[in-house]
Scaffold this motif. Structure first.
Motif, short mmCIF file in Angstrom:
data_model
loop_
_atom_site.label_atom_id
_atom_site.label_comp_id
_atom_site.label_asym_id
_atom_site.label_seq_id
_atom_site.Cartn_x
_atom_site.Cartn_y
_atom_site.Cartn_z
N THR A 1 0.59 -1.28 0.36
CA THR A 1 -0.14 -0.01 0.25
C THR A 1 1.02 1.06 0.18
OG1 THR A 1 -0.17 0.02 2.46
CG2 THR A 1 -1.70 -0.95 0.96
N CYS A 2 0.27 2.29 -0.62
CA CYS A 2 0.98 3.66 -0.16
C CYS A 2 0.21 4.86 -0.27
CB CYS A 2 1.10 3.33 -1.97
SG CYS A 2 0.75 4.35 -2.69
N GLY A 3 0.51 5.77 0.19
CA GLY A 3 0.22 6.98 0.08
C GLY A 3 0.01 7.65 -0.58
N SER B 1 8.01 6.90 8.59
CA SER B 1 6.79 7.29 9.24
C SER B 1 5.56 7.52 8.37
CB SER B 1 7.53 9.01 9.85
OG SER B 1 8.38 8.84 10.22
N LEU B 2 4.60 7.16 8.79
CA LEU B 2 3.39 6.75 8.34
C LEU B 2 2.75 8.16 7.70
CD1 LEU B 2 1.29 5.36 7.26
CD2 LEU B 2 -0.01 5.42 9.46
N LYS C 1 3.44 7.91 -1.74
CA LYS C 1 4.41 7.75 -0.31
C LYS C 1 4.08 6.56 0.06
CE LYS C 1 4.79 9.94 3.75
NZ LYS C 1 4.14 8.88 4.68
N ASP C 2 5.20 5.90 0.43
CA ASP C 2 5.82 4.94 0.87
C ASP C 2 6.71 4.50 2.33
OD1 ASP C 2 8.23 3.56 -0.16
OD2 ASP C 2 7.24 1.78 -0.99
N MET C 3 6.68 3.35 2.86
CA MET C 3 8.28 2.98 3.90
C MET C 3 8.54 1.95 3.81
SD MET C 3 5.39 3.41 6.99
CE MET C 3 6.62 3.52 8.41
N THR D 1 -3.53 3.62 -0.20
CA THR D 1 -4.86 3.71 0.84
C THR D 1 -4.97 5.04 1.46
OG1 THR D 1 -2.91 3.24 1.98
CG2 THR D 1 -4.58 1.54 1.54
N ASP D 2 -4.65 6.04 1.62
CA ASP D 2 -4.90 7.22 2.13
C ASP D 2 -4.34 8.32 0.99
OD1 ASP D 2 -2.31 5.53 3.34
OD2 ASP D 2 -2.02 7.64 3.37
N SER E 1 -3.65 10.35 7.74
CA SER E 1 -3.37 8.89 6.97
C SER E 1 -3.70 7.62 8.17
CB SER E 1 -1.65 9.02 6.80
OG SER E 1 -1.17 10.27 6.41
N PHE F 1 -5.89 5.19 6.02
CA PHE F 1 -4.96 3.97 6.12
C PHE F 1 -5.63 2.18 6.40
CE2 PHE F 1 -1.66 0.26 7.53
CZ PHE F 1 -1.60 0.55 6.35
#
Ligand code: ADE
Length: 235
Positions: free
Chosen positions: A86-88, A154-155, A173-175, A198-199, A207, A211
């Motif tokens: 998932t990602c923003g 960071s989320l 944007k992911d982690m 997801t967001d 977020s 999410f």
């Protein structure tokens, strides 16, 4: 087709896919010291980050992602890594909840190492082009967009992250993606990212709220999308 390594951070993201692809758990890939899990299927291995022994939550973030993919690539004979998750998404770059993107660039937004007269700042951003024929084929065959997936640990995001995400022209944007892009570049292995939104990073909801609301739907979207990605990669 060379063997595929599918990496997914969270168990909730991976679970529907593990059953859709009929994968079996395996204990041979990772040493006991590492918390990561692996599942075998026809010509592919799926790996997830496992749980943190202190808190019991998934090992998300750039460090577990790099450690897990690096270990797998050092021991197995993989020609392609498919990093799913998932990602923003950024509304200003055309993303909405449920959009899928296949990154063409990975970069970090939270590694600020400004030392004038040196290249540490550029090193911190750690931009890697992810332009290989497989990612291009998946993108064009399935009609998804490319662009930069910007990663951090960071989320949420603070204004200095926003400045760097804008400089990266981030679509997602992911982690983990930027760290996996660096590992794949070290091993000279092709990387195909598959990121489901997801967001909305530039939306007005926190977020974590969006999410959690959309994680299940995104996992189902991955369950439908990844088999199609695998089909394209088999060609
Ligand atoms: N994964 C899903 N949404 C995210 C976000 N907004 N930031 C980082 N990783 C994410």
């Amino acid at each position: 087709m060379s063997k595929l390594l599918i990496s997914i951070a969270m168990e909730a993201e991976a679970a529907p896919l593990i059953s859709a692809l009929n994968l079996s758990p395996s204990t041979s890939l990772f040493p006991k010291a590492l918390p990561f899990l692996s599942y075998e299927g026809e010509n592919l291995t799926l790996i997830t980050s496992g749980k943190d022994s202190v808190t019991g939550v998934d090992n998300v973030g750039t460090v577990p992602a790099a450690l897990m993919v690096s270990h797998a690539l050092s021991t197995g004979d993989y020609g392609t890594v498919v990093n799913c998750g998932t990602c923003g998404g950024f509304i200003k770059r055309g993303m909405s909840i449920g959009s899928v993107m296949i990154p063409s660039v990975g970069a970090f937004h939270d590694r600020r190492i400004v030392i004038p007269g040196t290249k540490f700042e550029e090193y911190g951003v750690g931009k890697r082009e992810v332009t290989n024929a497989k990612a291009d084929l998946v993108r064009s065959s399935l009609g998804y967009v490319g662009g930069c997936c910007t990663s951090g640990d960071s989320l949420d995001h603070v204004s200095t992250d926003d400045t760097q995400m804008d400089a990266n022209e981030a679509v997602a944007k992911d982690m983990e993606f930027a760290s996996i892009a660096q590992v794949c570049s070290l091993y000279d292995v092709d990387l195909v990212g598959v990121k489901v939104v997801t967001d909305l990073v530039d939306g007005d909801k926190p977020s974590f709220e969006e999410f959690m609301e959309n994680l299940g739907t995104a996992a189902k979207a991955l369950q439908e999308t990844i088999p199609r990605v695998i089909e394209v990669l088999k060609k």
